[in-house]
Motif scaffolding. Structure first.
Motif, PDB file in Angstrom:
ATOM      1  N   PHE A   1       2.551   7.000  -0.554  1.00 40.74           N
ATOM      2  CA  PHE A   1       1.180   5.956  -1.155  1.00 40.74           C
ATOM      3  C   PHE A   1       1.001   5.360  -2.306  1.00 40.74           C
ATOM      4  CE2 PHE A   1       0.178   9.502   2.461  1.00 40.74           C
ATOM      5  CZ  PHE A   1       0.060   8.080   3.622  1.00 40.74           C
ATOM      6  N   SER A   2       0.856   4.534  -2.703  1.00 41.56           N
ATOM      7  CA  SER A   2       0.724   3.654  -4.015  1.00 41.56           C
ATOM      8  C   SER A   2      -0.650   4.513  -3.780  1.00 41.56           C
ATOM      9  CB  SER A   2       0.924   2.591  -3.446  1.00 41.56           C
ATOM     10  OG  SER A   2       1.976   2.067  -3.240  1.00 41.56           O
ATOM     11  N   TRP A   3      -1.402   4.656  -4.460  1.00 36.14           N
ATOM     12  CA  TRP A   3      -2.954   5.164  -4.494  1.00 36.14           C
ATOM     13  C   TRP A   3      -3.542   4.250  -5.456  1.00 36.14           C
ATOM     14  CZ3 TRP A   3      -4.180   8.571  -0.946  1.00 36.14           C
ATOM     15  CH2 TRP A   3      -3.424   9.106  -0.712  1.00 36.14           C
ATOM     16  N   LYS A   4      -3.432   3.680  -5.897  1.00 35.93           N
ATOM     17  CA  LYS A   4      -3.777   2.901  -6.699  1.00 35.93           C
ATOM     18  C   LYS A   4      -4.654   1.586  -6.093  1.00 35.93           C
ATOM     19  CE  LYS A   4      -0.913   2.216 -10.535  1.00 35.93           C
ATOM     20  NZ  LYS A   4      -0.491   1.961 -12.147  1.00 35.93           N
TER      21      LYS A   4
ATOM     22  N   ILE B   1      -4.021   1.392  -2.853  1.00 37.52           N
ATOM     23  CA  ILE B   1      -5.391   2.037  -1.719  1.00 37.52           C
ATOM     24  C   ILE B   1      -7.046   2.189  -1.578  1.00 37.52           C
ATOM     25  CG2 ILE B   1      -5.625   4.122   0.105  1.00 37.52           C
ATOM     26  CD1 ILE B   1      -2.859   4.482   0.189  1.00 37.52           C
ATOM     27  N   LEU B   2      -6.958   2.246  -3.259  1.00 32.67           N
ATOM     28  CA  LEU B   2      -8.175   2.065  -3.318  1.00 32.67           C
ATOM     29  C   LEU B   2      -8.555   1.409  -4.036  1.00 32.67           C
ATOM     30  CD1 LEU B   2      -8.216   4.938  -6.867  1.00 32.67           C
ATOM     31  CD2 LEU B   2      -9.455   5.023  -4.328  1.00 32.67           C
TER      32      LEU B   2
ATOM     33  N   ALA C   1       4.611  12.849  -1.965  1.00 33.80           N
ATOM     34  CA  ALA C   1       3.575  12.782  -3.130  1.00 33.80           C
ATOM     35  C   ALA C   1       3.811  10.683  -3.824  1.00 33.80           C
ATOM     36  CB  ALA C   1       4.091  13.033  -4.416  1.00 33.80           C
TER      37      ALA C   1
ATOM     38  N   LEU D   1       1.058  -0.938  -0.019  1.00 35.11           N
ATOM     39  CA  LEU D   1       0.095   0.234  -0.172  1.00 35.11           C
ATOM     40  C   LEU D   1       0.698   1.453  -0.034  1.00 35.11           C
ATOM     41  CD1 LEU D   1      -2.737  -0.922   2.798  1.00 35.11           C
ATOM     42  CD2 LEU D   1      -2.528  -0.934   0.136  1.00 35.11           C
ATOM     43  N   VAL D   2       1.581   1.101   0.555  1.00 33.40           N
ATOM     44  CA  VAL D   2       2.901   2.708   0.837  1.00 33.40           C
ATOM     45  C   VAL D   2       3.839   1.971  -0.027  1.00 33.40           C
ATOM     46  CG1 VAL D   2       1.821   3.945   2.603  1.00 33.40           C
ATOM     47  CG2 VAL D   2       3.455   1.761   3.185  1.00 33.40           C
TER      48      VAL D   2
END
Lengths: 245, 190
Positions: free
Chosen positions: B150-153, B155-156, B147, B135-136
């Motif tokens: 966080f691995s946004w994909k 986490i979503l 920036a 996740l990170v």
């Protein structure tokens, strides 16, 4: 024989999809063995994991052995352990013979980056379900927090404590702490664990035997218990330091 | 060849006996084996860590299969893995029959009062470790790039999976397969 085959196949299935190490196995065990087959309960699984952590060997195998033993004795333990081993052995043999660059393939890397996210969520949900049964009071919560902190951030800490040592200390702590508040604590624990398995009532004669043995061996600590409990927190600190060395 | 397989079985038996605390605890033993016997190189061990992360099964088992295969073919692979599993099998059988005998004993119950929160704490720590790699992005933080931390994909996907699991009652394997598919489509490893 059919029971043994059942055990073998159930663990073969789990071994085939158990990505991400021993604890990632918990949600799979819950689905297959607790919900579908009713071979074990979540309480028991939790106990097996605790013991599997502080005994030698791979945790997932230790848990498989436990469940197999519970269901069908020694033969069952062997059937479930070999069942769990089978798929990984075949997969590694295939990779070793044909796919030497398996882990570097982009599709494999991407797929497993996705799978790790799912493993993470599966573990969180398993924890949420187990929480009430394990963290029964404030003392247990404190124990959880201390051990979680020490285990999760072991690399950042100046002294690293082996996970097995932490679990063993928690068990020892439980033995001493439970003695301290005999009346209320005991009934609480029965309420907490008695739901799925009627542990206290099973095999009365065996239990008596066990207790008398334990009393013979443990006479001294029982007498000195009140003194011990006063200095409980101090003692806990020194124990932990000793293990660190 | 027979002698070397015997040696191999003995060494993996030893590893199974003394490596306490799961897969990664076998690593020091594997490195030592690599130094003394040369059945596999240190680079092989590193490769096997990567393979173990991308296949089911524990790293200890995978490594024993791999080393056994290199030394004695398919039979070697199977024998080495069984040797690794044997000591813990024996030990757990002893403990399991002990627990059967002392079920309901107050000292055992008290020990489990402490063991259960410890067990969940270990599971939580394992969860944190998986989260750290999925996740990170920890190296990005060390470079001061907040920036990219966080691995946004990811986490979503995690949020989606969390709620989907509560709503839809499916076998965990379906969610694992779904996550793998999403990972491939949206290139999660990049």
């Amino acid at each position: 024989m059919k029971d043994l085959l059942d055990l073998y196949l159930a663990f073969f299935k789990i071994g085939m999809v158990n990505f991400g190490g021993g604890y990632a196995m918990l949600p799979l065990l819950e689905e297959e063995l607790v919900k579908k087959k009713h071979w074990t309960s979540m309480d028991e699984l939790m106990d097996y994991f605790a013991i599997g952590q502080c005994t030698p060997g791979v945790i997932a195998l230790n848990v498989s052995t436990f469940i197999g033993h519970k269901k069908k004795g020694t033969a069952g333990a062997i059937a479930s352990t070999i069942g769990f081993l089978s798929a990984p052995i075949v997969i590694i043999l295939l990779i070793a013979s044909f796919l030497t660059n398996f882990a570097d393939l982009p599709i494999v890397k991407n797929a497993f980056a996705g799978i790790r996210v799912c493993v993470c969520i599966l573990i969180i949900q398993a924890i949420l379900r187990l929480w009430k049964k394990a963290v029964v009071d404030k003392m247990a919560l404190a124990l959880y927090l201390v051990i979680f902190f020490l285990a999760a951030f072991s690399k950042q800490l100046p002294i690293s404590l082996p996970a097995a040592g932490l679990v063993i200390m928690a068990g020892i702590f439980g033995i001493f702490f439970r003695r301290e508040q005999n009346g209320t604590g005991e009934s609480e624990s029965k309420a907490g664990t008695g739901g799925s398995e009627n542990k206290p009532d099973q095999g009365g004669s065996k239990t008596d035997e066990g207790e008398s043995k334990a009393d013979k061996g443990g006479n001294k600590p029982y007498e000195g218990n009140k003194k011990l409990s006063e200095s409980e927190t101090e003692k806990r600190g020194t124990e932990r330091e000793d293990a660190g060395k | 060849m027979n002698m070397s397989i015997l040696r191999l079985m003995l060494d993996f038996f030893k590893t199974g006996l003394f490596a306490v605390g799961g897969g990664l605890a076998t690593l020091p033993f594997l490195y030592e084996m690599s130094d003394t016997h040369g059945w596999f190189s240190h680079a092989d061990v590193a490769d096997m860590i990567a393979i173990s992360e991308s296949t089911p099964g524990a790293i200890g088992i995978n490594m024993s299969t791999y080393a056994g295969f290199k030394t004695g073919g398919i039979a070697g692979g199977i024998l080495a893995s069984l040797s690794l599993a044997a000591p813990s099998l024996i030990i757990i059988l002893f403990i399991a029959s002990f627990l059967d005998k002392f079920k309901g004993n107050k000292y055992v119950e008290r020990a489990f009062y402490g063991l259960r929160p410890a067990s969940i704490a270990m599971i939580s720590a394992a969860g944190i470790n998986v989260a750290k790699t999925s996740l990170v992005n920890v190296p990005a933080l060390q470079e001061g790039n907040f920036a990219a931390f966080f691995s946004w994909k990811a986490i979503l996907l995690a949020i989606l999976l969390f709620f989907a699991q509560k709503k839809v009652k499916l076998h965990p394997v379906f969610f694992l397969a779904f996550a793998a598919l999403i990972g491939v489509i949206f290139r999660f490893a990049e």
